[in-house]
Each structure stands twice: as C-alpha cells, then as structure tokens.
Design an enzyme around this catalytic site. Structure first.
Site, short mmCIF file in Angstrom:
data_model
loop_
_atom_site.label_atom_id
_atom_site.label_comp_id
_atom_site.label_asym_id
_atom_site.label_seq_id
_atom_site.Cartn_x
_atom_site.Cartn_y
_atom_site.Cartn_z
N ASN A 31 23.17 -38.51 14.59
CA ASN A 31 23.94 -38.29 15.81
C ASN A 31 23.06 -38.63 17.02
O ASN A 31 22.83 -37.83 17.91
CB ASN A 31 24.47 -36.85 15.88
CG ASN A 31 25.52 -36.70 16.97
OD1 ASN A 31 25.42 -35.87 17.85
ND2 ASN A 31 26.54 -37.53 16.91
N HIS A 33 21.09 -39.91 20.24
CA HIS A 33 21.33 -40.03 21.68
C HIS A 33 20.08 -40.65 22.31
O HIS A 33 19.11 -40.99 21.59
CB HIS A 33 21.68 -38.67 22.28
CG HIS A 33 20.72 -37.57 21.90
ND1 HIS A 33 19.40 -37.57 22.28
CD2 HIS A 33 20.89 -36.46 21.14
CE1 HIS A 33 18.81 -36.50 21.81
NE2 HIS A 33 19.68 -35.80 21.09
N ALA A 34 20.08 -40.74 23.62
CA ALA A 34 18.97 -41.42 24.31
C ALA A 34 17.61 -40.76 24.04
O ALA A 34 16.57 -41.43 24.08
CB ALA A 34 19.25 -41.47 25.81
N HIS A 36 16.58 -39.60 21.16
CA HIS A 36 16.07 -40.18 19.90
C HIS A 36 15.57 -41.61 20.13
O HIS A 36 14.54 -42.01 19.59
CB HIS A 36 17.19 -40.23 18.85
CG HIS A 36 17.70 -38.89 18.41
ND1 HIS A 36 18.97 -38.45 18.70
CD2 HIS A 36 17.11 -37.90 17.72
CE1 HIS A 36 19.14 -37.24 18.17
NE2 HIS A 36 18.03 -36.88 17.58
N ARG A 188 23.71 -31.07 19.65
CA ARG A 188 24.61 -29.91 19.70
C ARG A 188 25.39 -29.84 21.01
O ARG A 188 26.35 -29.07 21.11
CB ARG A 188 23.83 -28.61 19.47
CG ARG A 188 23.33 -28.49 18.03
CD ARG A 188 22.78 -27.12 17.70
NE ARG A 188 22.58 -26.96 16.27
CZ ARG A 188 21.41 -27.11 15.63
NH1 ARG A 188 20.33 -27.43 16.30
NH2 ARG A 188 21.34 -26.92 14.32
#
Ligand code: PAF
Length: 279
Positions: A31, A33-34, A36, A188
């Site tokens: 999942n 996002h920036a 990661h 989350r």
C-alpha cells in the site's frame, strides 16, 4: 523490474548479482505512498541495485488488530516500485516466511526498548517486526536498508537488533514524509473517515507545537505534555500515549540534556496513528 514471488526466486536473483554490486533494501508491507518511495530514493543513492519487499507480516499484528483489513494493493505497488527504479520486488508468501506457522517460528526479541510506547500498547508487535526484518535481511543480504523516521521506536529497535546480532547491514533512517497539512504519511490514513481525516493533522501539529514550546521556552516538559493531551482529547482524539523520551535509549525525559523526542499514538475512531517530533 524482477518480481520475485518466492524465497528461492529471491535467493537465486541475489546470488546472480556480482559481489561488488552494492544492494539497497526497502522493506514494506505494501500500500505504497510517497514515504515508501522516499525509502527507495534514499537507498538508490547509496547502492547499485535496489530491492523492495512487500509482505504484510502477520506476526507483528495483535489478535484484535487490522491484519485482515490491512490494504493490499499489489498491482499498484509494483507499478510504483518500477517507476521509482527498483530492480527487484520481493513478494513472498506467508508460508515462505513462516513455514511452520507464526506461533511455531523462532523469534527475535530486543529487550527494554520494546517495553515502552508502542511496545507497551501492542504486546508482541516488535517481536514480529524484529523477527521478520532479521529474516528479510538474511534473505536479501543488503548492504544498506532504509526505515522511516515516523516509526522512530521501530528504527531504534532494529538498529539495536542489527548491532547485537552483528548483522552486516547499515540502517538508514529516512525523514518522515508528510501530507501538505502535516499529517505523517501512513497506509493506515486510508482508514480515516472524511471528518477524522480533516481532524488528523491536529495530532502532528500538536506534537510539533509541544516540541517547539519545550525547546524555545524551556517549558516544563510534563506540563507541556499534559496540556497537549488535553487539547487532543478535547478535539476528539483518544490519546494512547504522548511522552517525552530520549532518542538513544527511550528512557523517560524530564529535562533536555540529551536528544529528546515527543512520541505520540492516538486513536481517531478505530484508526491508530503514530508520529513523533524531535525537540
Ligand atoms: O514499517 C513497516 O512497514 C514494517 O514494520 C516492516 C519494517 C516492513 C516490517 O514488517
């Protein structure tokens, strides 16, 4: 980008690399996002090839936590990794990682640092993190691995594990990536209702204000924390913890003679958010 769906595939790919190639690693639960992608960018600067893993690790979730609901978005994640220049994505199965099941698996435990903060609120969580990270480091054998500073306690626990177990991987800490309103990026965040998402930045803002207030005015830490807790509770957060602790050993801080951070965890509805600010 190579997609390595099993332990054997990963091992074969790793063995095929030349010994002088420096391997960078970004472990994730997907999942993406920036935040990661920033892990990938940072290790990319320090290595010749970058591997990312995507594995939702059952061992780090408590029985009443969100393992089943945890967002699984593999196709989109692989596309993001490829666009970021990742050489290989490691997506093992649970059986690959826990062949005899989670409860029968050898565990890695880091003492003391895991007794407080998220360790106290989520018993067994860090045992799951350190066990899976030690396995991933053993399988991928990276020269450098990146972890996000949002999970500062996790970073400290992993650094201690690597030191104590003489693992040959440098641990790189990557600054927290935030949304434009200050909310720390997290997989989350997607659980938040529309109203809770609007409220959520107040958590990061309050941590920042508390850290600033203590730093600038030398304000009494305990009073500043008590007032911040009251602000958050009044606004509708359930405060799990809000504490000032030393960043080197997580001991409680009542003065600023060593680097200290404000660590927080709150619930908005059933969504648990964590963040921290170094004073
Ligand atoms: O930070 C995370 O996403 C996880 O705790 C990690 C390090 C990938 C281990 O499962």
């Amino acid at each position: 980008m190579e997609i390595l769906r099993s332990l054997n595939a990963m091992r074969e790919w790793r063995t095929s690399l030349a010994t002088e190639q420096r391997v960078g690693f970004a472990p994730t639960m997907g999942n993406l996002h920036a935040g990661h992608i920033e892990l990938i960018n940072v290790v990319k600067q320090q290595s010749d090839v970058v591997v990312a893993s995507i594995f939702v690790n059952p061992m780090q979730f408590g029985g009443n936590e969100d393992l089943d609901a945890y967002p699984r978005t593999l196709a989109a994640d692989l596309a993001k990794l490829e666009a970021a220049g990742t050489a290989a994505a490691f997506t093992p199965t649970t059986t690959d990682i826990y062949p005899d099941g989670v409860s029968q698996h050898t565990a890695v435990d880091v003492p003391k640092l895991t007794d407080v903060l998220c360790g106290a609120s989520r018993p067994g969580h860090f045992r799951g993190v350190t066990t899976v990270v030690s396995k991933l480091l053993g399988i991928v054998r990276p020269h450098v691995a990146a972890f996000g500073a949002k999970d500062l306690q996790q970073v400290l626990v992993i650094k201690k594990m690597v030191r104590d177990l003489s693992m040959n991987t440098e641990i790189e800490v990557v600054p927290t990536v935030r949304e434009s309103d200050g909310l720390a990026m997290s997989s989350r965040n997607g659980y938040l209702s529309h109203d809770d998402r609007a409220l959520a930045p107040l958590f990061s803002l309050t941590l920042e204000e508390t850290a600033k207030r203590v730093a600038e005015s030398g304000s009494d830490i305990e009073t500043a924390i008590a007032e911040s807790k009251a602000i958050l509770t009044e606004a509708g957060f359930i405060v799990d913890y809000l504490e000032a602790r030393r960043t080197h050993d997580l001991s409680a801080a009542s003065s600023l003679n060593q680097e200290t951070a404000i660590f927080g965890a709150v619930f908005l509805g059933t969504t648990r958010l964590i963040d921290n600010r170094i004073i």
